[in-house]
Design a protein around this motif. Structure first.
Motif: not given
Length: 86
Positions: A25-28, A34-37, A46-52
C-alpha cells in the motif's frame, strides 16, 4: 497466558500478512499519479499523510501481533522438545 498452536500460527500469519499488505500500500501511495497523494506541485496532501499514518500504525500493530504469535510458536516448540526428551 498460554496460546494454542492454531492461535499462535494465526497471529504470526496475521503479522506477516499485515506487513505484506501495508508495504504494498505504501509503495502504491508513494507512486500515486492520480493527484490524491500529491498535489500539482508534487507536495504531499492530507490524503497522503492520513494514509501514511494508518500504514505506520498498522506496521506497529502487525509487528506486535506477529511477535506475540512468534513467541507462542517458539514456546510450543520448546515445550514439545522438553516433552520428547523426558
Amino acid at each position: 497466558m498460554r496460546l494454542s498452536r492454531a492461535a499462535s500460527w494465526f497471529l504470526l500469519a496475521f503479522g506477516v500478512w499485515s506487513w505484506f499488505i501495508w508495504v504494498s500500500f505504501v509503495r502504491n501511495l508513494w507512486k500515486d499519479g492520480s493527484g490524491l497523494a500529491f498535489d500539482a506541485a508534487g507536495d504531499p496532501t492530507a490524503y497522503f499523510w492520513v494514509h501514511l499514518l494508518l500504514a505506520v500504525a498498522s506496521f506497529l500493530l502487525g509487528t506486535a501481533v506477529g511477535v506475540i504469535g512468534l513467541r507462542g510458536v517458539r514456546a510450543l516448540r520448546r515445550e514439545s522438545r522438553t516433552e520428547a526428551g523426558a
